[in-house]
Design an enzyme around this catalytic site. Structure first.
Site, PDB file in Angstrom:
ATOM      1  N   ASN A  84       0.840  -1.199   0.000  1.00  0.00           N
ATOM      2  CA  ASN A  84       0.000   0.000   0.000  1.00  0.00           C
ATOM      3  C   ASN A  84       0.879   1.254   0.000  1.00  0.00           C
ATOM      4  O   ASN A  84       1.946   1.280   0.612  1.00  0.00           O
ATOM      5  CB  ASN A  84      -1.028   0.013   1.141  1.00  0.00           C
ATOM      6  CG  ASN A  84      -0.435  -0.212   2.508  1.00  0.00           C
ATOM      7  OD1 ASN A  84       0.614  -0.807   2.653  1.00  0.00           O
ATOM      8  ND2 ASN A  84      -1.125   0.272   3.525  1.00  0.00           N
ATOM      9  N   GLU A 102       0.508   5.279   0.588  1.00  0.00           N
ATOM     10  CA  GLU A 102      -0.310   6.431   0.978  1.00  0.00           C
ATOM     11  C   GLU A 102       0.405   7.721   0.576  1.00  0.00           C
ATOM     12  O   GLU A 102       1.633   7.778   0.591  1.00  0.00           O
ATOM     13  CB  GLU A 102      -0.564   6.392   2.486  1.00  0.00           C
ATOM     14  CG  GLU A 102      -1.357   5.153   2.879  1.00  0.00           C
ATOM     15  CD  GLU A 102      -1.495   4.960   4.388  1.00  0.00           C
ATOM     16  OE1 GLU A 102      -0.967   5.782   5.159  1.00  0.00           O
ATOM     17  OE2 GLU A 102      -2.135   3.966   4.777  1.00  0.00           O
ATOM     18  N   CYS A 131      -4.016   0.667  -2.589  1.00  0.00           N
ATOM     19  CA  CYS A 131      -3.978  -0.584  -1.833  1.00  0.00           C
ATOM     20  C   CYS A 131      -2.973  -1.546  -2.458  1.00  0.00           C
ATOM     21  O   CYS A 131      -2.739  -1.532  -3.673  1.00  0.00           O
ATOM     22  CB  CYS A 131      -5.341  -1.259  -1.848  1.00  0.00           C
ATOM     23  SG  CYS A 131      -6.571  -0.463  -0.828  1.00  0.00           S
ATOM     24  N   GLU A 185      -3.101  -4.777  -3.061  1.00  0.00           N
ATOM     25  CA  GLU A 185      -3.614  -5.727  -4.052  1.00  0.00           C
ATOM     26  C   GLU A 185      -3.693  -5.084  -5.431  1.00  0.00           C
ATOM     27  O   GLU A 185      -3.295  -5.663  -6.445  1.00  0.00           O
ATOM     28  CB  GLU A 185      -5.029  -6.209  -3.664  1.00  0.00           C
ATOM     29  CG  GLU A 185      -5.117  -6.915  -2.323  1.00  0.00           C
ATOM     30  CD  GLU A 185      -5.423  -5.979  -1.167  1.00  0.00           C
ATOM     31  OE1 GLU A 185      -4.868  -4.857  -1.126  1.00  0.00           O
ATOM     32  OE2 GLU A 185      -6.214  -6.369  -0.289  1.00  0.00           O
ATOM     33  N   CYS A 239     -10.279  -4.665   0.970  1.00  0.00           N
ATOM     34  CA  CYS A 239     -11.351  -3.658   0.968  1.00  0.00           C
ATOM     35  C   CYS A 239     -12.287  -3.904  -0.221  1.00  0.00           C
ATOM     36  O   CYS A 239     -11.989  -4.697  -1.125  1.00  0.00           O
ATOM     37  CB  CYS A 239     -10.756  -2.256   0.898  1.00  0.00           C
ATOM     38  SG  CYS A 239     -10.133  -1.814  -0.734  1.00  0.00           S
ATOM     39  N   CYS A 277     -10.779  -3.331  -3.747  1.00  0.00           N
ATOM     40  CA  CYS A 277      -9.883  -4.420  -4.167  1.00  0.00           C
ATOM     41  C   CYS A 277     -10.687  -5.663  -4.538  1.00  0.00           C
ATOM     42  O   CYS A 277     -10.347  -6.371  -5.490  1.00  0.00           O
ATOM     43  CB  CYS A 277      -8.870  -4.732  -3.080  1.00  0.00           C
ATOM     44  SG  CYS A 277      -7.613  -3.440  -2.952  1.00  0.00           S
TER      45      CYS A 277
HETATM   46  N1  THU Z   1      -5.317  -1.377   2.467  1.00  0.00           N
HETATM   47  C1  THU Z   1      -4.791  -2.185   1.503  1.00  0.00           C
HETATM   48  O1  THU Z   1      -3.644  -2.001   1.054  1.00  0.00           O
HETATM   49  N2  THU Z   1      -5.568  -3.218   1.050  1.00  0.00           N
HETATM   50  C2  THU Z   1      -6.827  -3.467   1.467  1.00  0.00           C
HETATM   51  O2  THU Z   1      -7.501  -4.308   0.898  1.00  0.00           O
HETATM   52  C3  THU Z   1      -7.346  -2.776   2.646  1.00  0.00           C
HETATM   53  C4  THU Z   1      -6.648  -1.524   3.012  1.00  0.00           C
HETATM   54  C5  THU Z   1      -4.503  -0.249   2.943  1.00  0.00           C
HETATM   55  C6  THU Z   1      -5.031   1.078   2.501  1.00  0.00           C
HETATM   56  C7  THU Z   1      -4.451   2.007   3.544  1.00  0.00           C
HETATM   57  O3  THU Z   1      -3.145   2.376   3.129  1.00  0.00           O
HETATM   58  C8  THU Z   1      -4.340   1.122   4.783  1.00  0.00           C
HETATM   59  O4  THU Z   1      -4.474  -0.209   4.344  1.00  0.00           O
HETATM   60  C9  THU Z   1      -5.388   1.429   5.834  1.00  0.00           C
HETATM   61  O5  THU Z   1      -6.652   1.422   5.296  1.00  0.00           O
END
Ligand code: THU
Length: 169
Positions: A79, A81, A90, A92, A123, A126
């Site tokens: 991930n 940010e 994300c 995935e 999430c 994804c």
């Molecule tokens: N996140 C992912 O990388 N994949 C997911 O399926 C769920 C959330 C990340 C996004 C964000 O950077 C952190 O987790 C918190 O939500």
């Protein structure tokens, strides 16, 4: 900066002075720099945990890593940010996008880990992309204490949206 003989333009001198550029005669040796395909790891959990160190989690401090397995290797995602909170990516979808950008669109399975969560769960966004790109493939969710659950991607999003749902009127 790479300026090879014969490679100079009329603006070269300006850029060299403006940015204090140094000359180099060759590209650095780094044959795999642009190759997203890594070996398939023997221990996906170890690989997922190491990969998490590359996650950029300036807001959440919640690293997530994904290994997208193809027939001849594995493609990494973490991930990422950014300052504008809602624009983060994300793990995935980073892995899937990296593969697609490299011209790879046959996916065998995916491993996902979020070591700071008890239960690793992709999430909704994804799930949508997994369901579109690899519906019949297995997604391995690595939870706490090395427990793992396996799910067909299409089962992670029951009754998900497909463009087939659009009525052509
Ligand atoms: N996140 C992912 O990388 N994949 C997911 O399926 C769920 C959330 C990340 C996004 C964000 O950077 C952190 O987790 C918190 O939500």
């Amino acid at each position: 900066m790479l300026f090879q003989p014969g490679n100079k333009s009329e603006l070269s001198d300006y850029w060299i002075e403006e940015f204090n550029l140094k000359f180099s005669e060759s590209y650095p040796e780094s044959p795999n720099l642009y190759n997203p395909i890594h070996p398939i790891p023997e221990d996906p959990v170890y690989e997922l945990n190491s990969l998490c160190k590359q996650a950029v989690t300036i807001h959440s401090n919640f690293p997530v890593s994904a290994l997208l397995i193809i027939n001849k290797g594995s493609i990494h995602g973490v991930n990422v940010e950014v300052e504008a909170w809602s624009l983060g990516l994300c793990a995935e979808r980073v892995a899937i996008s990296r593969a697609l950008a490299a011209g790879i669109n046959q996916f065998e399975r995916m491993h996902v880990a979020a070591p700071k969560s008890e239960f690793c769960s992709p999430c909704g966004a994804c799930r949508q992309v997994l369901n579109e790109m690899m519906p019949k493939s297995m997604i391995y969710l690595h939870h706490d204490n090395r427990s793992v659950s396996k799910h067909f991607a299409e089962h992670l999003l029951p009754h998900g949206f497909t463009s087939g749902s659009l009525k052509n009127r």
